[in-house]
Design a protein around this motif. Structure first.
Motif, PDB file in Angstrom:
ATOM      1  N   MET A   1      45.610  76.861  48.704  1.00 19.10           N
ATOM      2  CA  MET A   1      46.270  75.596  48.988  1.00 19.10           C
ATOM      3  C   MET A   1      45.267  74.454  49.098  1.00 19.10           C
ATOM      4  SD  MET A   1      49.061  74.203  49.277  1.00 19.10           S
ATOM      5  CE  MET A   1      49.330  72.482  49.474  1.00 19.10           C
ATOM      6  N   GLU A   2      44.114  74.769  49.706  1.00 14.61           N
ATOM      7  CA  GLU A   2      43.133  73.686  49.829  1.00 14.61           C
ATOM      8  C   GLU A   2      42.601  73.266  48.482  1.00 14.61           C
ATOM      9  OE1 GLU A   2      42.862  76.373  51.903  1.00 14.61           O
ATOM     10  OE2 GLU A   2      43.764  75.299  53.551  1.00 14.61           O
ATOM     11  N   ALA A   3      42.466  74.222  47.573  1.00 13.71           N
ATOM     12  CA  ALA A   3      41.925  73.892  46.249  1.00 13.71           C
ATOM     13  C   ALA A   3      42.818  72.901  45.534  1.00 13.71           C
ATOM     14  CB  ALA A   3      41.773  75.159  45.420  1.00 13.71           C
ATOM     15  N   VAL A   4      44.141  73.016  45.764  1.00 17.91           N
ATOM     16  CA  VAL A   4      45.061  72.079  45.113  1.00 17.91           C
ATOM     17  C   VAL A   4      44.764  70.664  45.569  1.00 17.91           C
ATOM     18  CG1 VAL A   4      47.450  71.375  44.985  1.00 17.91           C
ATOM     19  CG2 VAL A   4      46.878  73.760  44.765  1.00 17.91           C
ATOM     20  N   ILE A   5      44.566  70.495  46.891  1.00 20.08           N
ATOM     21  CA  ILE A   5      44.335  69.146  47.392  1.00 20.08           C
ATOM     22  C   ILE A   5      42.969  68.644  46.962  1.00 20.08           C
ATOM     23  CG2 ILE A   5      44.025  67.807  49.480  1.00 20.08           C
ATOM     24  CD1 ILE A   5      46.121  69.365  50.789  1.00 20.08           C
ATOM     25  N   ILE A   6      41.948  69.513  47.045  1.00 17.91           N
ATOM     26  CA  ILE A   6      40.593  69.062  46.717  1.00 17.91           C
ATOM     27  C   ILE A   6      40.509  68.641  45.256  1.00 17.91           C
ATOM     28  CG2 ILE A   6      38.205  69.787  46.539  1.00 17.91           C
ATOM     29  CD1 ILE A   6      38.719  71.673  48.833  1.00 17.91           C
ATOM     30  N   ASP A   7      40.904  69.561  44.360  1.00 20.93           N
ATOM     31  CA  ASP A   7      40.814  69.224  42.933  1.00 20.93           C
ATOM     32  C   ASP A   7      41.824  68.165  42.546  1.00 20.93           C
ATOM     33  OD1 ASP A   7      40.105  72.656  42.080  1.00 20.93           O
ATOM     34  OD2 ASP A   7      38.795  70.974  42.555  1.00 20.93           O
ATOM     35  N   GLY A   8      42.982  68.196  43.214  1.00 24.66           N
ATOM     36  CA  GLY A   8      43.979  67.183  42.906  1.00 24.66           C
ATOM     37  C   GLY A   8      43.481  65.784  43.212  1.00 24.66           C
ATOM     38  N   MET A   9      42.806  65.616  44.369  1.00 27.09           N
ATOM     39  CA  MET A   9      42.266  64.311  44.681  1.00 27.09           C
ATOM     40  C   MET A   9      41.194  63.909  43.692  1.00 27.09           C
ATOM     41  SD  MET A   9      43.521  62.844  47.346  1.00 27.09           S
ATOM     42  CE  MET A   9      42.349  61.931  48.291  1.00 27.09           C
ATOM     43  N   ALA A  10      40.355  64.878  43.290  1.00 28.61           N
ATOM     44  CA  ALA A  10      39.270  64.537  42.375  1.00 28.61           C
ATOM     45  C   ALA A  10      39.800  64.084  41.025  1.00 28.61           C
ATOM     46  CB  ALA A  10      38.338  65.727  42.195  1.00 28.61           C
ATOM     47  N   PHE A  11      40.952  64.604  40.610  1.00 28.26           N
ATOM     48  CA  PHE A  11      41.494  64.187  39.324  1.00 28.26           C
ATOM     49  C   PHE A  11      42.477  63.044  39.444  1.00 28.26           C
ATOM     50  CE2 PHE A  11      39.794  66.714  36.094  1.00 28.26           C
ATOM     51  CZ  PHE A  11      39.427  67.909  36.652  1.00 28.26           C
ATOM     52  N   ALA A  12      43.137  62.937  40.601  1.00 34.28           N
ATOM     53  CA  ALA A  12      44.171  61.903  40.699  1.00 34.28           C
ATOM     54  C   ALA A  12      43.582  60.536  40.957  1.00 34.28           C
ATOM     55  CB  ALA A  12      45.151  62.259  41.816  1.00 34.28           C
ATOM     56  N   LEU A  13      42.432  60.464  41.649  1.00 31.58           N
ATOM     57  CA  LEU A  13      41.914  59.146  41.983  1.00 31.58           C
ATOM     58  C   LEU A  13      41.415  58.352  40.786  1.00 31.58           C
ATOM     59  CD1 LEU A  13      40.424  59.681  45.482  1.00 31.58           C
ATOM     60  CD2 LEU A  13      42.308  58.272  44.807  1.00 31.58           C
ATOM     61  N   PRO A  14      40.771  58.951  39.790  1.00 35.86           N
ATOM     62  CA  PRO A  14      40.481  58.131  38.596  1.00 35.86           C
ATOM     63  C   PRO A  14      41.727  57.608  37.915  1.00 35.86           C
ATOM     64  CG  PRO A  14      39.135  60.088  38.607  1.00 35.86           C
ATOM     65  CD  PRO A  14      40.108  60.243  39.719  1.00 35.86           C
ATOM     66  N   VAL A 154      34.259  66.461  49.149  1.00 30.59           N
ATOM     67  CA  VAL A 154      34.675  65.168  48.614  1.00 30.59           C
ATOM     68  C   VAL A 154      33.581  64.651  47.699  1.00 30.59           C
ATOM     69  CG1 VAL A 154      35.195  62.825  49.257  1.00 30.59           C
ATOM     70  CG2 VAL A 154      36.022  64.694  50.638  1.00 30.59           C
ATOM     71  N   TYR A 155      33.975  64.154  46.548  1.00 31.58           N
ATOM     72  CA  TYR A 155      33.029  63.488  45.678  1.00 31.58           C
ATOM     73  C   TYR A 155      32.788  62.073  46.196  1.00 31.58           C
ATOM     74  CZ  TYR A 155      33.168  66.791  41.798  1.00 31.58           C
ATOM     75  OH  TYR A 155      33.046  67.876  40.999  1.00 31.58           O
ATOM     76  N   PRO A 156      31.574  61.553  46.044  1.00 33.36           N
ATOM     77  CA  PRO A 156      31.368  60.177  46.516  1.00 33.36           C
ATOM     78  C   PRO A 156      32.207  59.154  45.778  1.00 33.36           C
ATOM     79  CG  PRO A 156      29.310  61.156  45.749  1.00 33.36           C
ATOM     80  CD  PRO A 156      30.346  62.203  45.642  1.00 33.36           C
ATOM     81  N   PHE A 157      32.545  59.424  44.506  1.00 29.71           N
ATOM     82  CA  PHE A 157      33.296  58.395  43.793  1.00 29.71           C
ATOM     83  C   PHE A 157      34.691  58.207  44.361  1.00 29.71           C
ATOM     84  CE2 PHE A 157      36.275  60.886  41.433  1.00 29.71           C
ATOM     85  CZ  PHE A 157      35.640  61.996  40.924  1.00 29.71           C
ATOM     86  N   GLU A 158      35.221  59.230  45.065  1.00 27.18           N
ATOM     87  CA  GLU A 158      36.557  59.059  45.627  1.00 27.18           C
ATOM     88  C   GLU A 158      36.555  57.970  46.686  1.00 27.18           C
ATOM     89  OE1 GLU A 158      38.168  62.786  46.881  1.00 27.18           O
ATOM     90  OE2 GLU A 158      37.376  63.826  45.150  1.00 27.18           O
ATOM     91  N   ILE A 159      35.476  57.955  47.498  1.00 25.46           N
ATOM     92  CA  ILE A 159      35.394  56.904  48.510  1.00 25.46           C
ATOM     93  C   ILE A 159      35.265  55.548  47.851  1.00 25.46           C
ATOM     94  CG2 ILE A 159      34.170  56.186  50.552  1.00 25.46           C
ATOM     95  CD1 ILE A 159      35.298  58.882  50.820  1.00 25.46           C
ATOM     96  N   ILE A 160      34.434  55.492  46.811  1.00 23.12           N
ATOM     97  CA  ILE A 160      34.235  54.216  46.115  1.00 23.12           C
ATOM     98  C   ILE A 160      35.555  53.735  45.534  1.00 23.12           C
ATOM     99  CG2 ILE A 160      33.046  53.121  44.201  1.00 23.12           C
ATOM    100  CD1 ILE A 160      30.751  54.916  44.632  1.00 23.12           C
TER     101      ILE A 160
END
Lengths: 195, 174
Positions: A1-14, A154-160
């Motif tokens: 379940m955590e992987a969904v949120i982690i990878d989902g955020m990394a792909f959804a934010l761009p 968290v990738y740094p670009f997500e914060i940016i």
């Protein structure tokens, strides 16, 4: 379940930040279907900058990441001038212009990648080799049962991206520039009559 | 078959495409449903005033284009490749919008413009082996041709302006 949120955020934010760019364009009245082309050219210029700097100097991959961000933004900005010129000065149909810019972006990036690889680096490859960015984890908040997944890896670009999105929304709704942008899109005729 | 000492194999899709283009030209110009579609495209408000169902004709045009695109897909996969993978789609769909634009949205013009685009595209392999030019420049060339053909509305506007100014000049002389 955590992987969904982690990878989902990394792909959804761009995707999210590209959509914010699309919101700006739609607000000013220009239909912008060329966002995929802008993304491709921006990625290309960022990767090109990193590959060149990496070839000639010995910087760490983590520091080059921010250089890549800046150059990617500049590259996308310069390429979008083509769409603007086509839609405003030459009065082309905006849907057609967007599709043509998409095609042109794919063609230009593949051609330049192959050419620059052959000329500058001397290798007959069709891609640039880049490093991977580090991820960080906020120690205290990562322990929470469900929301902790938002703070791990968290990738740094997500914060940016989040900071840029907040600034963009502030710019559009709370400043004079944003209000002029909104006025020129929705009520185009009224704006022109008022001068 | 052999014409003028050149042996060629003409696939059925080629003949079918040209025949369909001519049928479509006849349909759009000389029949009533074709005229309704053109009217709806040119000015929806005037068409509604004249009594033509705007929604119905738009859907009819969309169905026609879907039908022709399906025909193209089937000749592409059943004709050249003889197999189809459900996940991998050919990329010609986006090129076709631009080919229609280059052909000035006329069925006979589209035949010639699609010839041009395909010749550039397929000839890029020969170009790279004979002249040493990189193969990807073909897509750059096609992209630039389409970019400038998207400005056609501007050229029409400029030409009309020049004609009007010339007419005004002649009237003021008289």
């Amino acid at each position: 379940m955590e992987a969904v949120i982690i990878d989902g955020m990394a792909f959804a934010l761009p995707l999210f930040i590209m959509a914010i760019g699309g919101i700006y364009s739609e607000t000013s009245g220009i239909t912008n279907l060329a966002l995929e082309g802008f993304q491709g050219v921006g990625a290309f210029t960022g990767a090109l900058a990193v590959a060149l700097i990496d070839h000639f100097t010995k910087f760490d991959a983590q520091q080059l990441f921010y250089v890549a961000l800046v150059f990617a933004m500049l590259g996308g900005m310069v390429f979008s001038i083509i769409h603007a010129v086509l839609c405003i000065r030459f009065k082309a149909d905006q849907v057609i212009s967007g599709v043509v810019i998409n095609i042109l972006a794919i063609a230009l990036t593949t051609f330049f990648t192959a050419q620059i690889n052959a000329l500058v680096f001397g290798t007959p490859s069709d891609r640039f080799l880049l490093g991977v960015s580090d991820r960080f984890t906020v120690e205290g908040l990562a322990e929470l049962p469900f929301l902790g997944a938002f703070f791990t890896n968290v990738y740094p670009f997500e914060i940016i991206i989040l900071v840029v999105a907040l600034f963009a929304s502030y710019l559009l709704y709370k400043t004079k520039i944003g209000m002029r942008l909104r006025a020129s899109g929705k009520t185009h005729m009224r704006w022109m009559r008022l001068g | 078959m052999e014409i003028a000492n050149l042996k060629m194999e003409i696939p059925l899709g080629f003949v079918l495409a040209i025949v369909v283009a001519m049928i479509l030209h006849f349909f759009l110009d000389q029949t009533v449903p074709g005229l309704k579609i053109k009217m709806v495209g040119a000015n929806p408000n005037a068409a509604k005033y004249a009594g033509v169902h705007v929604g119905r004709n738009m859907i009819m045009a969309m169905m026609l284009s879907g039908c022709l695109a399906g025909l193209a897909g089937v000749t592409y996969y059943l004709g050249y490749f003889a197999s189809i993978q459900p996940r991998v789609l050919a990329d010609v769909g986006f090129n076709s919008i631009a080919v229609a634009l280059l052909g000035n949205s006329h069925p006979i013009g589209v035949i010639f413009s699609s010839f041009l685009i395909s010749v550039i595209d397929q000839g890029s392999t020969y170009m790279s082996s004979q002249a040493g030019i990189r193969q990807e420049i073909a897509s750059v060339m096609i992209g630039l041709i389409l970019l400038f053909s998207a400005c056609s509305a501007y050229l029409k506007y400029k030409v009309n302006r020049l004609k009007e100014m010339e007419k005004v000049g002649r009237e003021s002389d008289v």
